[in-house]
Design an enzyme around this catalytic site. Sequence first.
Site, PDB file in Angstrom:
ATOM      1  N   ASP A 251      39.305  54.600  81.686  1.00 41.44           N
ATOM      2  CA  ASP A 251      38.186  53.692  81.951  1.00 41.44           C
ATOM      3  C   ASP A 251      38.652  52.728  83.038  1.00 41.44           C
ATOM      4  OD1 ASP A 251      35.514  52.883  80.033  1.00 41.44           O
ATOM      5  OD2 ASP A 251      36.160  51.448  81.571  1.00 41.44           O
TER       6      ASP A 251
ATOM      7  N   THR B 162      24.788  62.891  79.124  1.00 39.71           N
ATOM      8  CA  THR B 162      23.471  63.542  79.229  1.00 39.71           C
ATOM      9  C   THR B 162      22.991  63.418  80.663  1.00 39.71           C
ATOM     10  OG1 THR B 162      23.009  62.914  76.990  1.00 39.71           O
ATOM     11  CG2 THR B 162      21.125  63.577  78.316  1.00 39.71           C
TER      12      THR B 162
ATOM     13  N   LYS C 251      20.102  69.859  76.021  1.00 42.78           N
ATOM     14  CA  LYS C 251      20.322  68.473  75.595  1.00 42.78           C
ATOM     15  C   LYS C 251      19.079  67.610  75.839  1.00 42.78           C
ATOM     16  CE  LYS C 251      21.849  64.637  74.341  1.00 42.78           C
ATOM     17  NZ  LYS C 251      23.019  63.872  74.260  1.00 42.78           N
TER      18      LYS C 251
ATOM     19  N   PHE D  66      13.337  62.788  61.234  1.00 45.06           N
ATOM     20  CA  PHE D  66      12.648  62.179  62.386  1.00 45.06           C
ATOM     21  C   PHE D  66      11.147  62.085  62.182  1.00 45.06           C
ATOM     22  CE2 PHE D  66      15.593  61.019  65.737  1.00 45.06           C
ATOM     23  CZ  PHE D  66      16.760  61.292  65.047  1.00 45.06           C
TER      24      PHE D  66
ATOM     25  N   GLY E 226      14.130  53.809  69.958  1.00 43.46           N
ATOM     26  CA  GLY E 226      14.820  52.990  70.960  1.00 43.46           C
ATOM     27  C   GLY E 226      16.172  53.611  71.237  1.00 43.46           C
TER      28      GLY E 226
ATOM     29  N   CYS F 273      19.349  56.664  74.479  1.00 40.57           N
ATOM     30  CA  CYS F 273      19.243  58.104  74.740  1.00 40.57           C
ATOM     31  C   CYS F 273      17.801  58.624  74.739  1.00 40.57           C
ATOM     32  CB  CYS F 273      20.068  58.868  73.711  1.00 40.57           C
ATOM     33  SG  CYS F 273      21.766  58.308  73.658  1.00 40.57           S
TER      34      CYS F 273
ATOM     35  N   LYS G 142      19.032  50.526  65.825  1.00 42.20           N
ATOM     36  CA  LYS G 142      18.980  51.236  64.541  1.00 42.20           C
ATOM     37  C   LYS G 142      20.121  50.692  63.693  1.00 42.20           C
ATOM     38  CE  LYS G 142      21.012  55.452  64.603  1.00 42.20           C
ATOM     39  NZ  LYS G 142      21.368  56.832  65.026  1.00 42.20           N
TER      40      LYS G 142
HETATM   41  C1  UGA Z   1      20.045  60.446  69.778  1.00 42.21           C
HETATM   42  C2  UGA Z   1      20.014  61.851  69.183  1.00 42.21           C
HETATM   43  O1  UGA Z   1      19.540  61.784  67.826  1.00 42.21           O
HETATM   44  C3  UGA Z   1      21.409  62.488  69.198  1.00 42.21           C
HETATM   45  O2  UGA Z   1      21.335  63.832  68.727  1.00 42.21           O
HETATM   46  C4  UGA Z   1      21.927  62.476  70.647  1.00 42.21           C
HETATM   47  O3  UGA Z   1      23.245  63.009  70.725  1.00 42.21           O
HETATM   48  C5  UGA Z   1      21.945  61.050  71.167  1.00 42.21           C
HETATM   49  O4  UGA Z   1      20.612  60.499  71.098  1.00 42.21           O
HETATM   50  C6  UGA Z   1      22.428  61.084  72.605  1.00 42.21           C
HETATM   51  O5  UGA Z   1      21.722  61.615  73.448  1.00 42.21           O
HETATM   52  O6  UGA Z   1      23.568  60.684  72.857  1.00 42.21           O
HETATM   53  P1  UGA Z   1      20.723  58.021  68.868  1.00 42.21           P
HETATM   54  O7  UGA Z   1      20.076  57.492  70.102  1.00 42.21           O
HETATM   55  O8  UGA Z   1      22.064  57.534  68.495  1.00 42.21           O
HETATM   56  O9  UGA Z   1      20.851  59.627  68.936  1.00 42.21           O
HETATM   57  O10 UGA Z   1      19.772  57.658  67.642  1.00 42.21           O
HETATM   58  P2  UGA Z   1      18.688  58.418  66.752  1.00 42.21           P
HETATM   59  O11 UGA Z   1      19.202  58.556  65.386  1.00 42.21           O
HETATM   60  O12 UGA Z   1      18.223  59.643  67.411  1.00 42.21           O
HETATM   61  O13 UGA Z   1      17.509  57.343  66.752  1.00 42.21           O
HETATM   62  C7  UGA Z   1      16.831  57.035  67.951  1.00 42.21           C
HETATM   63  C8  UGA Z   1      15.716  56.064  67.687  1.00 42.21           C
HETATM   64  O14 UGA Z   1      14.674  56.679  66.947  1.00 42.21           O
HETATM   65  C9  UGA Z   1      16.116  54.837  66.874  1.00 42.21           C
HETATM   66  O15 UGA Z   1      15.497  53.714  67.431  1.00 42.21           O
HETATM   67  C10 UGA Z   1      15.570  55.114  65.495  1.00 42.21           C
HETATM   68  O16 UGA Z   1      15.290  53.935  64.782  1.00 42.21           O
HETATM   69  C11 UGA Z   1      14.318  55.882  65.829  1.00 42.21           C
HETATM   70  N1  UGA Z   1      13.855  56.776  64.754  1.00 42.21           N
HETATM   71  C12 UGA Z   1      14.617  57.797  64.331  1.00 42.21           C
HETATM   72  C13 UGA Z   1      12.593  56.592  64.212  1.00 42.21           C
HETATM   73  O17 UGA Z   1      11.847  55.670  64.606  1.00 42.21           O
HETATM   74  N2  UGA Z   1      12.138  57.436  63.243  1.00 42.21           N
HETATM   75  C14 UGA Z   1      12.902  58.467  62.783  1.00 42.21           C
HETATM   76  O18 UGA Z   1      12.424  59.217  61.888  1.00 42.21           O
HETATM   77  C15 UGA Z   1      14.172  58.648  63.340  1.00 42.21           C
END
Ligand code: UGA
Length: 447
Positions: free
Chosen positions: A30, A121, A205, A250, A258, A261, A321
């Site tokens: 880094d 990504t 992805k 999901f 949010g 990603c 989250k």
């Molecule tokens: C997401 C993907 O889930 C991963 O598979 C991926 O590797 C990652 O992006 C990435 O591209 O690096 P992440 O952003 O850590 O992971 O979080 P998530 O668990 O996907 O949640 C994303 C958002 O959706 C959060 O704000 C969460 O609160 C919201 N969410 C999730 C909902 O509003 N409802 C749901 O049922 C699930």
Amino acid sequence: MRLGIFGTGYAGLVTSVGLAQLGHTVTAIDKNPDIIARLSDGVPTIHEPGLKELLTSNLDAGRLSFTTKAADAMGESQIVFVCVGTPPRADGRADLSQVEEVACTIAPMLDGYKLIVEKSTVPARTAYWIDSTIRRLAGPEREFDIASNPEFLREGTAVRDFLHPDRIVIGADSGRARSLLLDLYQSSFSCPIIVTSVTTAELIKQAANAFLATKISFINMVSDVCEKLDVDVAAVAKGIGLDPRIGGDFLRAGLGFGGSCLPKDVSALIKVAEHSGVDVGMLKEVERINTARIDRLLAKIERALWVLPNKVIGVLGVAFKSDTDDIRGAPSLGVIPRLHSMGARLHVYDPAAVRNFERLYPPNDRLTYVASVYDAAREADALVILTDWDEFRSLDFGRIRDAMHTPIVVDGRNLFEPPLMQAAGFEYYSLGRGDATLHQKPFRERV
Ligand code: UGA
């Protein structure tokens, strides 16, 4: 194997620690010397369950080291992973300048074959640009391949996701690249390993994240219908999610997606598709529904409190989250400044992410950061829940109710059952269910 990792953000750090845990010798790079000093001392730079233990044990075992010098990682590594950030630009495309910078750094250091692997990504065809950049700078005689090996780690469960993947995607266009990556993973994991072209892996992805976002916007759209019909969206989600073709994950309705990603990947895929002349109206609607969630919550808060200036609001959660200190793309960034500009007095609490939020919004006479939910509730006219932290699910509601000026809860994450909250003496508003108000008749009786 000896491995080099460029970037020690979420993906880079978890990948470094995870690969070291599998027994490989990992050098992570880094540019920021403070980050390198902290990580070398075994202090994680992000809040991620299980990370500290693996970081310290692999440092102690001598399998993991951190450096600011790219040459330290390039020399002996057979595979070099590119895990630098690809943040969104103002126009919605991914900013690939850090990826280009790594390509420019690697090019003059190539001596003998190296496999360069995209893990960040990136939009489809980025590998082509990395390849061209390195060839231009290093000359045609240098031996290397570019592959794509996207990560599917979720913040908050990233260490577990790394060690127990549901699938591994290897995008490689040469036999040599393919077999190196298969050697890396095959002996450690029994999950399906999907071998594709580089561009296919890049698109897998982006499409995966766009699909997850689509599921969330879909259930949020259904949630608005549920609210009108006085139906509980969680029951609808359960009823459709048990169909294996749909799946129950999901489908949690609430404030929408949010993070760093899902929002970025939806908008980057829109740009890639538009550039290729493909109609992506559906993804634009996914974005539109998501953005509207914040307005919907603010409307509920106004409906509950009527006049906002000088109302005391306890805000629970600023992380995007639970189980992370990350606030990138968090609903709190939309809700808190707007409540503040409407004149409310805000007492904000989060178990891990306050420091990051405070850097953007320093405290002032109407914005204070407090040390517990109970402090946020003191004399509050309402509590507003923005993050689904487990801590918020097991609170002493009697204590909270007694501490508040008026016992009103506006829950952007649907953490509680409306009848139970009403029985506990709260006026309770959530998204996609009938609102349990204390002094008004339920919706069904009003129509
Ligand atoms: C997401 C993907 O889930 C991963 O598979 C991926 O590797 C990652 O992006 C990435 O591209 O690096 P992440 O952003 O850590 O992971 O979080 P998530 O668990 O996907 O949640 C994303 C958002 O959706 C959060 O704000 C969460 O609160 C919201 N969410 C999730 C909902 O509003 N409802 C749901 O049922 C699930």
